[in-house]
Motif scaffolding. Structure first.
Motif, PDB file in Angstrom:
ATOM      1  N   SER A 110      -3.563  11.331 -17.966  1.00 11.61           N
ATOM      2  CA  SER A 110      -2.306  10.594 -17.913  1.00 11.61           C
ATOM      3  C   SER A 110      -2.583   9.091 -17.908  1.00 11.61           C
ATOM      4  CB  SER A 110      -1.487  10.973 -16.664  1.00 11.61           C
ATOM      5  OG  SER A 110      -2.200  10.631 -15.480  1.00 11.61           O
ATOM      6  N   GLY A 111      -1.634   8.349 -18.391  1.00  9.60           N
ATOM      7  CA  GLY A 111      -1.721   6.893 -18.383  1.00  9.60           C
ATOM      8  C   GLY A 111      -0.341   6.285 -18.238  1.00  9.60           C
ATOM      9  N   SER A 112      -0.257   5.122 -17.601  1.00  3.21           N
ATOM     10  CA  SER A 112       1.056   4.504 -17.392  1.00  3.21           C
ATOM     11  C   SER A 112       0.921   2.981 -17.342  1.00  3.21           C
ATOM     12  CB  SER A 112       1.688   5.014 -16.091  1.00  3.21           C
ATOM     13  OG  SER A 112       0.919   4.602 -14.969  1.00  3.21           O
ATOM     14  N   TYR A 113       2.040   2.358 -17.679  1.00  2.00           N
ATOM     15  CA  TYR A 113       2.144   0.897 -17.553  1.00  2.00           C
ATOM     16  C   TYR A 113       3.483   0.591 -16.907  1.00  2.00           C
ATOM     17  CZ  TYR A 113       3.452  -3.850 -18.769  1.00  2.00           C
ATOM     18  OH  TYR A 113       3.910  -5.144 -18.697  1.00  2.00           O
ATOM     19  N   THR A 114       3.466  -0.333 -15.917  1.00  2.00           N
ATOM     20  CA  THR A 114       4.695  -0.686 -15.206  1.00  2.00           C
ATOM     21  C   THR A 114       4.784  -2.208 -15.096  1.00  2.00           C
ATOM     22  OG1 THR A 114       4.530   1.338 -13.904  1.00  2.00           O
ATOM     23  CG2 THR A 114       6.028  -0.380 -13.091  1.00  2.00           C
ATOM     24  N   ARG A 115       5.940  -2.751 -15.419  1.00  2.00           N
ATOM     25  CA  ARG A 115       6.200  -4.174 -15.254  1.00  2.00           C
ATOM     26  C   ARG A 115       6.946  -4.362 -13.949  1.00  2.00           C
ATOM     27  NH1 ARG A 115       4.444  -9.233 -16.378  1.00  2.00           N
ATOM     28  NH2 ARG A 115       6.191 -10.732 -16.227  1.00  2.00           N
ATOM     29  N   LEU A 116       6.377  -5.159 -13.009  1.00  2.00           N
ATOM     30  CA  LEU A 116       6.933  -5.369 -11.675  1.00  2.00           C
ATOM     31  C   LEU A 116       7.603  -6.740 -11.597  1.00  2.00           C
ATOM     32  CD1 LEU A 116       3.863  -4.075  -9.642  1.00  2.00           C
ATOM     33  CD2 LEU A 116       5.901  -2.795 -10.324  1.00  2.00           C
TER      34      LEU A 116
ATOM     35  N   MET B 194      -3.013 -22.974   8.342  1.00  4.16           N
ATOM     36  CA  MET B 194      -3.389 -22.799   6.937  1.00  4.16           C
ATOM     37  C   MET B 194      -2.747 -21.521   6.383  1.00  4.16           C
ATOM     38  SD  MET B 194      -7.426 -23.744   7.113  1.00  4.16           S
ATOM     39  CE  MET B 194      -7.550 -23.459   5.351  1.00  4.16           C
ATOM     40  N   SER B 195      -2.496 -21.520   5.110  1.00  9.06           N
ATOM     41  CA  SER B 195      -1.943 -20.327   4.421  1.00  9.06           C
ATOM     42  C   SER B 195      -2.638 -20.160   3.072  1.00  9.06           C
ATOM     43  CB  SER B 195      -0.433 -20.466   4.234  1.00  9.06           C
ATOM     44  OG  SER B 195      -0.131 -21.558   3.379  1.00  9.06           O
ATOM     45  N   VAL B 196      -2.799 -18.890   2.686  1.00  8.00           N
ATOM     46  CA  VAL B 196      -3.453 -18.568   1.396  1.00  8.00           C
ATOM     47  C   VAL B 196      -2.422 -17.864   0.502  1.00  8.00           C
ATOM     48  CG1 VAL B 196      -5.319 -17.294   0.267  1.00  8.00           C
ATOM     49  CG2 VAL B 196      -5.691 -18.343   2.509  1.00  8.00           C
ATOM     50  N   ASP B 197      -2.246 -18.436  -0.693  1.00  9.63           N
ATOM     51  CA  ASP B 197      -1.297 -17.836  -1.647  1.00  9.63           C
ATOM     52  C   ASP B 197      -1.997 -16.686  -2.394  1.00  9.63           C
ATOM     53  OD1 ASP B 197       0.747 -17.232  -3.307  1.00  9.63           O
ATOM     54  OD2 ASP B 197       0.621 -19.061  -4.538  1.00  9.63           O
ATOM     55  N   LEU B 198      -1.470 -15.457  -2.281  1.00 15.11           N
ATOM     56  CA  LEU B 198      -2.060 -14.278  -2.945  1.00 15.11           C
ATOM     57  C   LEU B 198      -1.558 -14.084  -4.373  1.00 15.11           C
ATOM     58  CD1 LEU B 198      -1.888 -11.684  -0.027  1.00 15.11           C
ATOM     59  CD2 LEU B 198      -3.819 -13.122  -0.732  1.00 15.11           C
ATOM     60  N   GLY B 199      -0.585 -14.803  -4.751  1.00 13.44           N
ATOM     61  CA  GLY B 199      -0.050 -14.640  -6.098  1.00 13.44           C
ATOM     62  C   GLY B 199       0.821 -13.389  -6.198  1.00 13.44           C
ATOM     63  N   SER B 200       1.110 -12.944  -7.438  1.00 11.96           N
ATOM     64  CA  SER B 200       1.965 -11.769  -7.674  1.00 11.96           C
ATOM     65  C   SER B 200       1.367 -10.916  -8.805  1.00 11.96           C
ATOM     66  CB  SER B 200       3.392 -12.208  -8.037  1.00 11.96           C
ATOM     67  OG  SER B 200       4.188 -11.078  -8.343  1.00 11.96           O
ATOM     68  N   GLN B 201       1.229  -9.613  -8.528  1.00 11.80           N
ATOM     69  CA  GLN B 201       0.739  -8.663  -9.547  1.00 11.80           C
ATOM     70  C   GLN B 201       1.957  -8.109 -10.282  1.00 11.80           C
ATOM     71  OE1 GLN B 201      -2.614  -7.968  -9.992  1.00 11.80           O
ATOM     72  NE2 GLN B 201      -2.021  -6.823 -11.840  1.00 11.80           N
ATOM     73  N   ASP B 202       2.252  -8.713 -11.435  1.00 14.45           N
ATOM     74  CA  ASP B 202       3.445  -8.320 -12.169  1.00 14.45           C
ATOM     75  C   ASP B 202       3.206  -7.145 -13.137  1.00 14.45           C
ATOM     76  OD1 ASP B 202       4.680 -10.357 -10.856  1.00 14.45           O
ATOM     77  OD2 ASP B 202       4.491 -11.793 -12.503  1.00 14.45           O
TER      78      ASP B 202
ATOM     79  N   ASN C 133      -5.148  -0.705 -12.316  1.00 14.55           N
ATOM     80  CA  ASN C 133      -5.029  -2.122 -11.954  1.00 14.55           C
ATOM     81  C   ASN C 133      -3.562  -2.408 -11.650  1.00 14.55           C
ATOM     82  OD1 ASN C 133      -5.282  -4.897 -11.596  1.00 14.55           O
ATOM     83  ND2 ASN C 133      -5.318  -5.333 -13.799  1.00 14.55           N
ATOM     84  N   PRO C 134      -3.209  -2.532 -10.343  1.00 19.05           N
ATOM     85  CA  PRO C 134      -4.076  -2.435  -9.157  1.00 19.05           C
ATOM     86  C   PRO C 134      -4.277  -0.971  -8.749  1.00 19.05           C
ATOM     87  CG  PRO C 134      -1.835  -2.916  -8.499  1.00 19.05           C
ATOM     88  CD  PRO C 134      -1.822  -2.878 -10.005  1.00 19.05           C
ATOM     89  N   ASN C 135      -5.336  -0.730  -8.038  1.00 15.43           N
ATOM     90  CA  ASN C 135      -5.627   0.597  -7.505  1.00 15.43           C
ATOM     91  C   ASN C 135      -5.114   0.651  -6.068  1.00 15.43           C
ATOM     92  OD1 ASN C 135      -6.895   2.951  -6.434  1.00 15.43           O
ATOM     93  ND2 ASN C 135      -8.393   2.834  -8.095  1.00 15.43           N
ATOM     94  N   GLN C 136      -4.262   1.646  -5.754  1.00 14.52           N
ATOM     95  CA  GLN C 136      -3.595   1.711  -4.459  1.00 14.52           C
ATOM     96  C   GLN C 136      -4.567   1.920  -3.306  1.00 14.52           C
ATOM     97  OE1 GLN C 136      -0.422   0.997  -4.185  1.00 14.52           O
ATOM     98  NE2 GLN C 136      -0.307   0.759  -6.427  1.00 14.52           N
TER      99      GLN C 136
END
Length: 470
Positions: free
Chosen positions: A84-90, A102-110, A324-327
């Protein structure tokens, strides 16, 4: 207008005979026999019928379908692997981690990508897979037996039609000879009436016998055409034609067509061992008895398959995920990561146990019924074999009797012919003696064909190929 109509009405009766003659001529041409085809033997007729009969073809297709299902059941024992394979847009989400001031920006996995391979393999399923394969194999064997039984039934039907066609041909020839004799009888009677040695009543009786012989011959020819058409429809349905048969059976009714196995058994001096050997041959070869035994095996296999839910099932599972990403990773990040998992699952249906036990009990009763049906089938086969043998013996006995009658008829014809030369008997007496000889020959031909049909029936009852000598 009146004169023209009168002229037309006068010409019409004159044209009618011409029109009738043309129609009759066309019909006669359509019904005239086609050029004599190559002689057809019994074996050729049987083999051709088996290869062209739609029932045999349908049974063969059914057998191929069962073989395909058997292959599918065998392939189900292979491990079940799914890809199986899948693609998802978040949606975009701002994420950050604070460490005091201090704070670290993790960004967004879209964008999310995932590729996975899953494995399931039943290590033990209560013998369910093995019995499924066995059941499919037995069902394939049942289809093969059905195909063989259908072919043998078609062979016997063709053999019977073959000899009935031969009988109809001989009957037509005998009736034609009978007509010739009655025509001679009528001519001789007419001469005697002219000479004053016979009465008009004698001529009237001779004319009635002549007309009856003509009607008998017409009926015999119609029966012959129907018999040849029926045989032709069995041998090759595409070329069967009612007007001019496409077959010409040339079998000799005097020659036996029994398979060698049965012929050797029937030649035994002791009747009891012959019966026993014929019965043993039938029980071993008949499709009905083999099908009965196979039905018992099918019932036993179905019972074992019903017992499968009484056992726990053990299944091996496996998984590999490349995503990508792996849960399984706690922190999201760019790039693909692969993970795997292997496990064993055990299950047992406690709630369905009472129903499964009753199902097994029902299948056990079905197996007992199949065994009883098999015994009944064996009894039917034994009765069929002995009945067919008695029919053959009776046909042979009748043939011996009518053969002796032919010798008497020939001797009577010879004596009457000698008396005619000596002047102590008339031509009508000789014609009567010849007619008695013709009837005896016709009776012999019919009894010979009865023997051939009885032989084919005995071969069928013994489970041997019909119409083929071994």
């Amino acid at each position: 207008m009146t004169d023209q109509s009168t002229q037309r009405s006068r010409r019409f009766p004159q044209a009618m005979p011409v029109f009738v003659l043309v129609c009759v001529g066309a019909l006669g041409a359509a019904q005239s026999p086609a050029p004599a085809p190559v002689g057809l033997s019994l074996n050729d007729a049987v083999q051709s019928a088996i290869h062209t009969d739609y029932r045999v073809a349908a049974a063969a297709i059914d057998t191929e379908s069962a073989r395909a299902q058997q292959s599918a059941a065998s392939l189900r024992r292979l491990p079940a692997i799914t890809l199986s394979g899948s693609y998802t847009r978040l949606s975009h989400v701002d994420q950050s981690i604070s460490f005091g001031p201090m704070s670290v920006d993790l960004g967004s996995q879209d964008d999310a990508f995932s590729f996975a391979a899953n494995l399931q393999y039943p290590i033990f399923a209560g013998f369910r897979l093995a019995e499924s394969v066995n059941l499919a194999a037995l069902q394939t064997r049942a289809k093969e037996l059905t195909e063989a039984m259908t072919a043998n039934a078609v062979a016997f039907e063709t053999a019977r039609a073959y000899w009935e066609a031969v009988r109809a041909q001989l009957n037509a020839a005998t009736l034609r000879e009978n007509l010739e004799l009655t025509l001679k009888n009528y001519d001789m009677t007419a001469q005697k009436v002219a000479q004053g040695t016979a009465l008009n009543a004698d001529l009237l009786g001779a004319g009635m016998r002549r007309d009856q012989a003509k009607m008998d011959l017409a009926d015999g020819l119609a029966v012959r055409d129907r018999a040849l058409f029926y045989l032709s429809s069995l041998v090759n349905p595409e070329t069967a034609s009612y007007f001019g048969a496409a077959v010409n059976p040339t079998g000799d009714p005097a020659e036996s067509t029994l398979p060698e196995k049965i012929a050797l058994i029937l030649s035994s001096d002791d009747a009891s061992p012959s019966d026993a050997e014929l019965v043993a041959l039938a029980l071993a070869n008949r499709g009905e008895t083999r099908m009965a035994g196979l039905s018992g095996s099918l019932a036993e296999s179905a019972k074992k398959l019903a017992e499968a839910p009484l056992f726990p099932s053990l299944t091996l599972t496996g998984n590999y995920t490349f995503a990508n990403p792996n849960q399984r990773y706690s922190l999201s990040g760019d790039g693909f990561n692969g993970t795997w998992a292997v496990g064993v699952a055990v299950s047992y249906d406690l709630g369905g146990l009472p129903a499964n036990v009753k199902t097994v009990e029902s299948k056990g009763l079905d197996a007992r019924k199949a065994s009883a049906d098999g015994d009944r089938t064996a009894e039917t086969v034994v009765l069929d074999v002995r009945s067919c043998r008695l029919s053959l013996e009776r046909a042979r006995g009748d043939l011996s009797l009518v053969t002796a009658m032919l010798d008497q008829a020939k001797e009577n014809e010879r004596v009457v012919a000698q008396r005619v030369k000596n002047g102590t008997a008339g031509d009508l007496d000789l014609l009567s003696a010849s007619f008695a000889r013709v009837r005896s020959e016709f009776a012999i031909a019919n009894k010979q064909i009865d023997c051939r049909i009885a032989e084919a029936d005995l071969a069928r009852a013994a489970g041997l190929p019909v119409g083929a000598t071994e």
